[in-house]
Design an enzyme around this catalytic site. Structure first.
Site, PDB file in Angstrom:
ATOM      1  N   SER A   1       1.429  -5.730   2.961  1.00 19.27           N
ATOM      2  CA  SER A   1       2.833  -5.510   3.375  1.00 19.27           C
ATOM      3  C   SER A   1       3.631  -6.467   2.671  1.00 19.27           C
ATOM      4  CB  SER A   1       2.797  -5.911   4.954  1.00 19.27           C
ATOM      5  OG  SER A   1       2.124  -7.029   5.314  1.00 19.27           O
TER       6      SER A   1
ATOM      7  N   HIS B   1       3.095   2.285  11.218  1.00 18.59           N
ATOM      8  CA  HIS B   1       1.836   1.997  12.316  1.00 18.59           C
ATOM      9  C   HIS B   1       1.988   3.085  13.182  1.00 18.59           C
ATOM     10  CE1 HIS B   1       1.742  -2.017  10.932  1.00 18.59           C
ATOM     11  NE2 HIS B   1       3.013  -2.200  11.271  1.00 18.59           N
TER      12      HIS B   1
ATOM     13  N   CYS C   1       0.782  -1.200   0.041  1.00 15.19           N
ATOM     14  CA  CYS C   1       0.010  -0.035   0.072  1.00 15.19           C
ATOM     15  C   CYS C   1       0.801   1.253  -0.164  1.00 15.19           C
ATOM     16  CB  CYS C   1      -0.976  -0.032   1.246  1.00 15.19           C
ATOM     17  SG  CYS C   1       0.068  -0.052   2.678  1.00 15.19           S
TER      18      CYS C   1
ATOM     19  N   GLU D   1      -0.224  -0.992  15.684  1.00 11.81           N
ATOM     20  CA  GLU D   1      -0.813   0.611  15.360  1.00 11.81           C
ATOM     21  C   GLU D   1      -1.538   0.938  16.420  1.00 11.81           C
ATOM     22  OE1 GLU D   1      -3.116   0.593  11.438  1.00 11.81           O
ATOM     23  OE2 GLU D   1      -4.442   2.101  12.527  1.00 11.81           O
TER      24      GLU D   1
ATOM     25  N   THR E   1      -6.708   1.107  11.182  1.00  9.74           N
ATOM     26  CA  THR E   1      -6.885   1.296   9.410  1.00  9.74           C
ATOM     27  C   THR E   1      -7.060   0.202   8.636  1.00  9.74           C
ATOM     28  OG1 THR E   1      -4.437   1.224   9.315  1.00  9.74           O
ATOM     29  CG2 THR E   1      -5.387   3.471   9.874  1.00  9.74           C
TER      30      THR E   1
HETATM   31  S1  SF4 Z   1      -3.027   3.170   6.798  1.00 10.48           S
HETATM   32 FE1  SF4 Z   1      -1.884   1.361   6.756  1.00 10.48          FE
HETATM   33  S2  SF4 Z   1      -2.882   0.000   5.017  1.00 10.48           S
HETATM   34 FE2  SF4 Z   1      -3.442   2.189   4.924  1.00 10.48          FE
HETATM   35  S3  SF4 Z   1      -1.993   3.131   3.525  1.00 10.48           S
HETATM   36 FE3  SF4 Z   1      -1.353   3.599   5.661  1.00 10.48          FE
HETATM   37  S4  SF4 Z   1       0.116   1.667   6.119  1.00 10.48           S
HETATM   38 FE4  SF4 Z   1      -0.932   1.120   4.397  1.00 10.48          FE
END
Ligand code: SF4
Length: 272
Positions: free
Chosen positions: A257, A74, A13, A126, A157
């Protein structure tokens, strides 16, 4: 010939890509190794690759007296950040902007007198980085809660919208006033949606990603809920041809990831 299809959205991501770039840039500029507090991402193979580039993992700050600390996507608990600063460590902050937004919402809610609930996993980094919040994992946790005056609700998230909705529904009876922020990030939603769609039209799903990656496990859960036979693997070596006997269409997805090079290896093996 079996058909192998990759989900429209899969793999790294935005936040993970950004964290890796910041870490690699820092490692290139520094003559000394740089460190992340806990693995930079939840993928053993990529963490190993990064180690080769001078990015190492430490479990706590006690042994670190100098050098560069990279803060993971995180985020970090304010107490730990204070400790790192007091040691004079050089800090590269790779907290994902979407995670930072959750921290800002939590701070505003607290300022306005709300008791804050985060829907997520108690032990996920996180969530551990968020100070002074109550963590609810699933709707059955809500029944034990006493009633409150005002509740502010946010989400980890990478939660699924299904679990978020179920918990919010259960929380409605726990306070007369609630402020609800759906903080599931768009990158997560896109991966979950395209996985659900793909799982619905293939005979078998392969989910690529770390066994320690919560968002990858959730993708596997989505595939199983769709009623599709699902196998999670970390690497192409784990794939067993017998899984696909009698299956014509195979779908592949990967957590936020999971690096592209691991996905490519899996696709290659499946196509072969
Ligand atoms: S919140 Fe987490 S899943 Fe979403 S872009 Fe950021 S790191 Fe990636």
């Amino acid at each position: 010939m079996k058909k192998v299809e990759l989900a429209e959205h899969s793999g790294f991501c935005f936040g993970v890509r950004r964290a890796i770039k910041l870490a690699q840039d820092a490692a290139r500029k520094s003559k000394l190794p740089i460190y992340s507090l806990g693995p930079l991402i939840h993928n053993r193979q990529e963490v190993e690759r990064l180690r080769g580039k001078g990015i190492h993992v430490i479990e706590n700050l006690s042994g670190m007296e100098s050098g560069t600390l990279i803060i993971r996507s995180h985020g970090i608990h304010p107490k730990l950040l204070k400790e790192a600063k007091s040691k004079g460590l050089s800090i590269v902050d790779a907290t994902c902007p979407f995670v930072r937004k959750v921290h800002q919402i939590v701070a505003l809610l607290k300022q306005d007198g709300y008791e804050v609930i985060v829907i997520g996993e108690k032990r996920h980094p996180e969530i551990l980085a968020l100070p002074g919040v109550k963590v609810i994992e699933k709707k059955s946790d809500v029944s034990k809660m006493r009633k409150r005056k005002q509740l502010g609700i946010v989400s980890q998230t990478t939660q699924t919208i299904g679990n978020f909705n179920e918990v919010v529904q259960a929380l409605l009876s726990k306070a007369p006033e609630l402020r609800i922020f759906n903080t599931i990030c768009l990158e997560t939603v896109k991966r979950q949606e395209s996985t659900r769609k793909l799982a619905g039209r293939v005979d078998s799903m392969v989910v690529v990603g770390g066994y320690n990656s919560a968002n990858t496990r959730r993708l596997a859960e989505i595939c199983r809920r769709a009623g599709t036979e699902t196998h999670q693997v970390e690497t192409a070596d784990e794939i067993k041809p017998a899984w696909f006997k009698g299956k014509n269409a195979i779908g592949v997805t990967a957590g936020a990831s999971t690096p592209g090079w691991l996905i490519k290896e899996v696709m290659k093996k499946l196509r072969a």
